[in-house]
Design an enzyme around this catalytic site. Structure first.
Site, PDB file in Angstrom:
ATOM      1  N   ASP A  26       4.142  -3.133  -4.605  1.00 37.34           N
ATOM      2  CA  ASP A  26       3.877  -1.848  -3.972  1.00 37.34           C
ATOM      3  C   ASP A  26       4.408  -0.688  -4.809  1.00 37.34           C
ATOM      4  OD1 ASP A  26       3.164  -0.321  -1.394  1.00 37.34           O
ATOM      5  OD2 ASP A  26       5.277   0.224  -1.677  1.00 37.34           O
ATOM      6  N   GLU A  52       0.209  -1.862  -7.544  1.00 40.47           N
ATOM      7  CA  GLU A  52      -0.209  -0.549  -7.053  1.00 40.47           C
ATOM      8  C   GLU A  52       0.517   0.464  -7.917  1.00 40.47           C
ATOM      9  OE1 GLU A  52      -0.275   2.334  -3.109  1.00 40.47           O
ATOM     10  OE2 GLU A  52       1.371   0.924  -3.394  1.00 40.47           O
TER      11      GLU A  52
END
Length: 565
Positions: free
Chosen positions: A251, A283
C-alpha cells in the site's frame, strides 16, 4: 541479525524479543506465571526465554503504568491493547502441490473479510468465484486494528490476524481451500504507517520513525534502520511462508519514500522463495517505472487507468480527477498504449509538480487496471459504485475494456454481480478519536464541489456508526444475473484468446477516434495483434466491422475487440 516476535524452542520454552532502544528495562509478563526480566543488548534488543506453549498469553511491561502487546504478535486476545498469544505456525495443508499461477493468468477480485463474514464467509464464496473465471482473490488487510471493525488501513499490529475475522488457522484454511480450487490468494499489506489506536512503538522505540519526514499519518517509518527493515521484510515473508499467500500488494509505497528499501525487500523475498510463483505489486503515486523490472515488482496498480475512465464515464472533474479532465480520450489512448498517463508531466492536482517516469517500454502486464477498488469507492464521501454514477451501456463497454485489455484486471467485490451497495469508510473508534476521525473525514471533502457546503458535508456518514459498516456489505444488484453472465462471458474470452498470448504484450498504437473514443492495438506473444475500439461518448459512432481478424466480442456501438493472427 535479530528477528522480531516469539520463537518456539525445544520443549515448552519460547524465546521472546522486543526492540526497545528508548528503555533501560523491560519485563516479560506471562498470564498466570511469574514475570521475567528481559536482557538488553547494546542495540536495544531485549530477550527472554520462558515456559510458554501455543495458546500462552504474554505482554511486555515498560513501567508501572504502561504494559504493551508484542508489536510482532501473531494473535491478540482482547484486542490491540490486550494480551499477545503464542501460536504454533504448523498446519496440515491439503493443497501440498500448489506452487501458484503465472502472473499473466491473473484476474483479481478484491475482497474485505469484515463485510463478507470473516475468513469463513470468504471461504464459502470461493467455489462460485473460481467458477466465474476469476483466478485470484486479493484480501484487503487482515492484520489487527483498534475496535471490532475497520475498512482495512488503520492496522497497528502487522503480524497479528484480526480477531473479528477469525483465527490464524481459519485464514490458512481459506488459503488452502482457494488453492484446491485453483485460486491464488493475494494480500494487501500496509508498511507506510500505523493506525491511530493501539500503536505503542513511540513509547519505547522512537527510532522506528523519522519525525522530520512528514506523511499524512505523521513521521515516516524509518525503513533505513535495520530493526525496522527486518520488521517489515520478515512480516512479508511470514504471510508468504506461514500462510502460503501467493502475492502481496504494498500500500502507498510513495509514503515510505525509500526506493532502496523497496528494492532490497523484493530481492530478499525472491531469494527466499525461488520455487514458487510469488507476485509483488505496488501502489505508488509516483508512477515509478524503474521499480517494475524483472526480479523486482511484477506490476503497479494503475490509478491512471481508473481515473481517466472515471472522468469519461461520469463527467466528474473535481479534486484528483482534475488531472484527467483535459483531453481525456487522448489520455486514455496513452494509458492503453504505454501504461502510465503521467510519465513526468506536471500534475495540476500536485501543484504542477512532475509525476511519473516513462513506461512505454514496459509490458502491458506491468499494470493492474481497475474500474473500482476500495480506494476509489471507499474514499468517496457516500461510497457510491460506478453503477450509480454512469449508465448501463457505458459501464458494460468499460467492463469489456478492462477484461479484454492486456493489463492485469482487478475487480472489486460485488462488481461482478451489479451490486449498488456502497462501500463506505468505516471504523470503530471512540471518544475524542472518534470525533476527530468523523470531523476530519468531512473536512477532507470540502475540496469536492458537491460538498463545498457545510450542510452537505454533515450528511457524510459517520465512520464509527455501526450502520455505516452494515451498509457496506455488498448485496447483489437487481440485474445480478445479467452482470454475472457478462463477466463469465468476458472472462471466458480472456482465458481463451488473451491469456495464452499475454506474456510480453506491448502497445503498438492508440489513436483518438472521437471526443470519447479510442482505437488501440497491441502485439502479443505469438505475433498476433489485439485491436480494441471503445466509444464512451454521448452519441457513439458505429464501431464498424472493417477491422482485420476475428471479432471476439462486441458491445453495441461502444466496444469491439479483434484478434488478428
Amino acid at each position: 541479525m535479530t528477528h522480531w516476535g516469539p520463537e518456539l524452542r525445544e520443549g515448552a520454552d519460547t524465546r521472546f524479543r522486543l526492540w526497545a532502544p528508548d528503555r533501560d528495562a523491560v519485563t516479560l509478563e506471562i498470564d498466570g506465571a511469574p514475570s521475567v526480566p528481559m536482557t538488553r543488548d547494546g542495540d536495544g534488543w531485549f530477550t527472554a526465554e520462558a515456559a510458554a506453549v501455543p495458546g500462552t498469553r504474554y505482554r511486555f511491561r515498560l513501567d508501572a503504568d504502561l504494559v504493551v502487546p508484542d508489536p510482532a504478535s501473531r494473535l491478540q486476545s482482547g484486542g490491540v491493547h490486550g494480551w499477545s498469544v503464542v501460536i504454533d505456525p504448523a498446519f496440515a495443508w491439503s493443497a501440498t502441490e500448489w506452487r501458484g499461477r503465472l502472473w499473466e493468468e491473473t484476474v483479481l477480485l478484491e475482497v474485505h473479510a469484515g463485510v463478507l463474514g470473516g475468513f469463513a464467509g470468504i471461504r464459502d464464496r470461493l467455489p462460485a468465484i473460481a467458477a466465474s473465471g476469476i483466478t485470484a482473490i486479493e484480501l484487503m488487510p487482515v492484520n489487527a486494528f483498534g475496535g471490532t471493525r475497520n475498512w482495512g488501513y488503520d492496522g497497528v499490529l502487522p503480524y497479528a490476524v484480526a480477531e473479528p475475522y477469525g483465527s490464524p488457522a481459519e485464514l490458512k484454511t481459506l488459503v488452502d481451500t482457494a488453492h484446491g480450487l485453483g485460486l491464488s490468494v493475494f494480500l494487501d499489506v500496509v508498511y507506510n504507517h500505523f493506525g491511530p489506536d493501539g500503536n505503542y512503538l513511540n513509547a519505547y522505540a522512537g527510532a522506528f520513525f523519522h519525525p522530520e519526514v512528514d506523511t499524512p499519518w505523521g513521521g515516516a517509518v524509518a525503513v533505513d534502520a535495520d530493526p525496522v527493515h527486518r520488521f517489515f521484510v520478515d512480516n512479508a515473508l511470514m504471510w508468504l511462508r506461514d500462510y502460503r499467500i501467493d502475492g502481496l500488494r504494498f500500500d502507498a509505497v510513495h509514503a515510505i519514500a525509500n526506493d532502496g528499501f523497496l528494492d532490497r525487500m523484493a530481492h530478499e523475498i525472491r531469494a527466499a522463495l525461488p520455487e514458487r510463483h510469488i507476485h509483488l505489486v505496488l501502489e505508488n503515486e509516483k508512477n515509478d517505472a524503474e521499480r517494475l523490472t524483472p526480479g523486482g515488482y511484477d506490476a503497479q496498480w494503475n490509478d491512471d487507468f481508473h481515473n481517466v475512465l472515471h472522468v469519461l464515464l461520469t463527467g466528474e472533474t473535481s479534486a484528483y480527477y482534475s488531472d484527467f479532465a483535459d483531453r481525456p480520450a487522448e489520455r486514455l489512448a496513452r494509458c492503453l498504449k504505454e501504461g502510465f498517463i503521467y510519465q513526468g508531466e506536471g500534475s495540476p492536482n500536485h501543484d504542477g509538480a512532475p509525476r511519473g517516469k516513462p513506461s512505454a517500454d514496459l509490458p502491458s502486464t506491468a499494470f493492474v487496471a481497475f474500474l473500482q477498488n476500495h480506494d476509489q469507492v471507499g474514499n468517496r464521501a457516500m461510497g457510491e459504485r460506478l453503477i450509480r454514477l454512469t449508465d448501463r451501456e457505458r459501464l458494460r463497454a468499460a467492463t469489456a475494456l478492462l477484461l479484454l485489455g492486456p493489463q492485469i484486471p482487478l475487480l472489486f467485490m460485488g462488481e461482478d454481480e451489479g451490486s449498488d451497495s456502497p462501500f463506505l469508510f468505516f471504523t470503530d473508534f471512540h471518544d475524542d478519536l472518534a470525533d476527530a476521525v468523523r470531523e476530519g473525514r468531512r473536512r477532507e471533502f470540502a475540496k469536492f464541489d458537491a460538498f463545498a457546503d457545510p450542510e452537505a458535508r454533515a450528511r457524510i456518514p459517520d465512520p464509527n456508526a455501526v450502520a455505516t459498516f452494515e451498509a457496506s456489505v455488498p448485496e447483489p444488484g437487481q440485474a445480478a444475473g445479467e452482470w454475472r453472465a457478462l463477466y463469465r462471458q468476458l472472462l471466458g474470452l480472456r482465458h481463451a484468446h488473451i491469456v495464452p498470448r499475454l506474456q510480453g504484450t506491448t502497445g503498438l498504437s492508440a489513436d483518438v477516434t472521437g471526443a470519447a473514443a479510442v482505437k488501440a492495438r497491441w502485439r502479443m506473444a505469438d505475433g498476433a495483434i489485439l485491436t480494441i475500439r471503445i466509444d464512451l461518448g454521448d452519441t457513439p459512432a458505429a464501431i464498424g466491422g472493417n477491422e482485420q481478424g476475428e471479432l471476439i466480442f462486441r458491445e453495441g456501438d461502444r466496444f469491439a475487440a479483434w484478434i488478428t493472427s
